[in-house]
Design a protein around this motif. Structure first.
Motif, PDB file in Angstrom:
ATOM      1  N   ASP A  58       0.793  -1.227   0.000  1.00 13.28           N
ATOM      2  CA  ASP A  58       0.000   0.000   0.000  1.00 13.28           C
ATOM      3  C   ASP A  58       0.833   1.288   0.000  1.00 13.28           C
ATOM      4  O   ASP A  58       0.342   2.339   0.386  1.00 13.28           O
ATOM      5  CB  ASP A  58      -0.956  -0.005   1.192  1.00 13.28           C
ATOM      6  CG  ASP A  58      -0.244  -0.020   2.539  1.00 13.28           C
ATOM      7  OD1 ASP A  58       0.974  -0.281   2.577  1.00 13.28           O
ATOM      8  OD2 ASP A  58      -0.922   0.218   3.555  1.00 13.28           O
ATOM      9  N   LEU A  59       2.069   1.235  -0.474  1.00 15.65           N
ATOM     10  CA  LEU A  59       2.886   2.443  -0.522  1.00 15.65           C
ATOM     11  C   LEU A  59       2.450   3.333  -1.685  1.00 15.65           C
ATOM     12  O   LEU A  59       1.907   2.858  -2.684  1.00 15.65           O
ATOM     13  CB  LEU A  59       4.363   2.076  -0.659  1.00 15.65           C
ATOM     14  CG  LEU A  59       4.936   1.269   0.507  1.00 15.65           C
ATOM     15  CD1 LEU A  59       6.390   0.900   0.227  1.00 15.65           C
ATOM     16  CD2 LEU A  59       4.823   2.032   1.812  1.00 15.65           C
ATOM     17  N   GLU A  60       2.725   4.613  -1.571  1.00 16.23           N
ATOM     18  CA  GLU A  60       2.293   5.595  -2.578  1.00 16.23           C
ATOM     19  C   GLU A  60       2.748   5.231  -3.995  1.00 16.23           C
ATOM     20  O   GLU A  60       1.986   5.329  -4.946  1.00 16.23           O
ATOM     21  CB  GLU A  60       2.860   6.969  -2.195  1.00 16.23           C
ATOM     22  CG  GLU A  60       2.544   8.065  -3.167  1.00 16.23           C
ATOM     23  CD  GLU A  60       3.264   9.358  -2.808  1.00 16.23           C
ATOM     24  OE1 GLU A  60       3.588  10.124  -3.732  1.00 16.23           O
ATOM     25  OE2 GLU A  60       3.518   9.595  -1.607  1.00 16.23           O
ATOM     26  N   GLU A 101       8.797   6.401  -0.731  1.00 21.37           N
ATOM     27  CA  GLU A 101       7.732   5.511  -1.199  1.00 21.37           C
ATOM     28  C   GLU A 101       7.172   5.924  -2.557  1.00 21.37           C
ATOM     29  O   GLU A 101       6.050   5.590  -2.894  1.00 21.37           O
ATOM     30  CB  GLU A 101       6.622   5.375  -0.165  1.00 21.37           C
ATOM     31  CG  GLU A 101       5.864   6.636   0.169  1.00 21.37           C
ATOM     32  CD  GLU A 101       4.703   6.376   1.111  1.00 21.37           C
ATOM     33  OE1 GLU A 101       4.001   5.364   0.957  1.00 21.37           O
ATOM     34  OE2 GLU A 101       4.510   7.198   2.014  1.00 21.37           O
ATOM     35  N   SER A 102       8.013   6.623  -3.346  1.00 23.07           N
ATOM     36  CA  SER A 102       7.578   7.011  -4.693  1.00 23.07           C
ATOM     37  C   SER A 102       8.800   7.215  -5.579  1.00 23.07           C
ATOM     38  O   SER A 102       9.922   7.349  -5.084  1.00 23.07           O
ATOM     39  CB  SER A 102       6.758   8.302  -4.639  1.00 23.07           C
ATOM     40  OG  SER A 102       7.594   9.391  -4.286  1.00 23.07           O
ATOM     41  N   GLU A 103       8.563   7.250  -6.900  1.00 22.80           N
ATOM     42  CA  GLU A 103       9.648   7.498  -7.843  1.00 22.80           C
ATOM     43  C   GLU A 103      10.292   8.858  -7.601  1.00 22.80           C
ATOM     44  O   GLU A 103      11.509   8.998  -7.645  1.00 22.80           O
ATOM     45  CB  GLU A 103       9.130   7.441  -9.297  1.00 22.80           C
ATOM     46  CG  GLU A 103       9.027   6.056  -9.848  1.00 22.80           C
ATOM     47  CD  GLU A 103       7.579   5.643 -10.066  1.00 22.80           C
ATOM     48  OE1 GLU A 103       6.674   6.486  -9.996  1.00 22.80           O
ATOM     49  OE2 GLU A 103       7.366   4.443 -10.298  1.00 22.80           O
ATOM     50  N   GLU A 104       9.461   9.862  -7.359  1.00 23.37           N
ATOM     51  CA  GLU A 104       9.970  11.221  -7.163  1.00 23.37           C
ATOM     52  C   GLU A 104      10.893  11.291  -5.951  1.00 23.37           C
ATOM     53  O   GLU A 104      11.985  11.864  -6.025  1.00 23.37           O
ATOM     54  CB  GLU A 104       8.813  12.218  -6.999  1.00 23.37           C
ATOM     55  CG  GLU A 104       7.923  12.344  -8.218  1.00 23.37           C
ATOM     56  CD  GLU A 104       6.901  11.207  -8.351  1.00 23.37           C
ATOM     57  OE1 GLU A 104       6.572  10.521  -7.351  1.00 23.37           O
ATOM     58  OE2 GLU A 104       6.455  10.973  -9.483  1.00 23.37           O
ATOM     59  N   ILE A 152       9.406   0.024  -6.795  1.00 17.05           N
ATOM     60  CA  ILE A 152       8.714  -1.236  -6.542  1.00 17.05           C
ATOM     61  C   ILE A 152       8.185  -1.254  -5.109  1.00 17.05           C
ATOM     62  O   ILE A 152       6.982  -1.353  -4.892  1.00 17.05           O
ATOM     63  CB  ILE A 152       9.632  -2.458  -6.796  1.00 17.05           C
ATOM     64  CG1 ILE A 152      10.246  -2.391  -8.198  1.00 17.05           C
ATOM     65  CG2 ILE A 152       8.867  -3.753  -6.576  1.00 17.05           C
ATOM     66  CD1 ILE A 152       9.272  -2.307  -9.355  1.00 17.05           C
ATOM     67  N   THR A 153       9.079  -1.140  -4.143  1.00 13.11           N
ATOM     68  CA  THR A 153       8.661  -1.145  -2.740  1.00 13.11           C
ATOM     69  C   THR A 153       9.799  -0.650  -1.858  1.00 13.11           C
ATOM     70  O   THR A 153      10.933  -0.517  -2.316  1.00 13.11           O
ATOM     71  CB  THR A 153       8.196  -2.550  -2.299  1.00 13.11           C
ATOM     72  OG1 THR A 153       7.565  -2.473  -1.024  1.00 13.11           O
ATOM     73  CG2 THR A 153       9.350  -3.543  -2.255  1.00 13.11           C
TER      74      THR A 153
END
Length: 158
Positions: A58-60, A101-104, A152-153
């Protein structure tokens, strides 16, 4: 009328080719993956772990095709994972000084992270720590798809 039939045929074959290419990107890593570490191997690493953390779906930055779920164990010489990752190509394990928890967020912190190694299995994994990497200097393990720049995570382990 003949032009329309040719265009329809080209379009349908193009779509089938594209779907096949995408399916190949997804399936090829599964077919070429080495055997995953056994539960006993991961349990042995678990016994010597200094830290542990949880990968969650459930990560962003996680979604239906990019996720991980299970327990991460960080020891003196290796990092082990008991659980599942969504299959994909070119996964790398990074240690980060901050939780992302995101690409950014990953891209912003990547210069301060250390790349530990390749993740080649999707049910459990074990990655040896390079001798010059001290996991206590970091707080988070991140699985990243290098080829496609996909988060991914991540798991906070301390």
């Amino acid at each position: 009328m003949k032009k329309l039939a040719v265009l329809a045929l080209l379009a349908s074959h193009g779509i089938v080719g594209l779907v096949g290419f995408i399916a190949g990107i997804y399936v090829l890593p599964i077919l070429t993956a080495p055997p995953a570490p056994s539960a006993a191997e991961v349990a042995a690493a678990d016994d010597g772990a200094r830290f542990s953390g949880q990968f969650r779906r459930d990560l962003e930055g996680s979604d239906a095709l990019h996720w991980g779920e299970g327990t991460l164990f960080v020891g003196e010489q290796s990092i082990s994972f008991k659980g599942e990752l969504a299959p994909g190509p070119d996964y790398k394990l990074y240690l980060s000084p901050e939780f992302v928890e995101s690409e950014e967020a990953f891209e912003q912190l990547k210069a301060r992270m250390v790349r530990v190694g390749d993740v080649n299995t999707f049910d459990n994994f074990q990655v040896s720590l390079p001798p010059d990497v001290d996991p206590s200097r970091y707080t988070t393990a991140v699985v990243w798809c290098e080829s496609f720049g996909e988060f991914i995570t991540a798991a906070r382990y301390r």
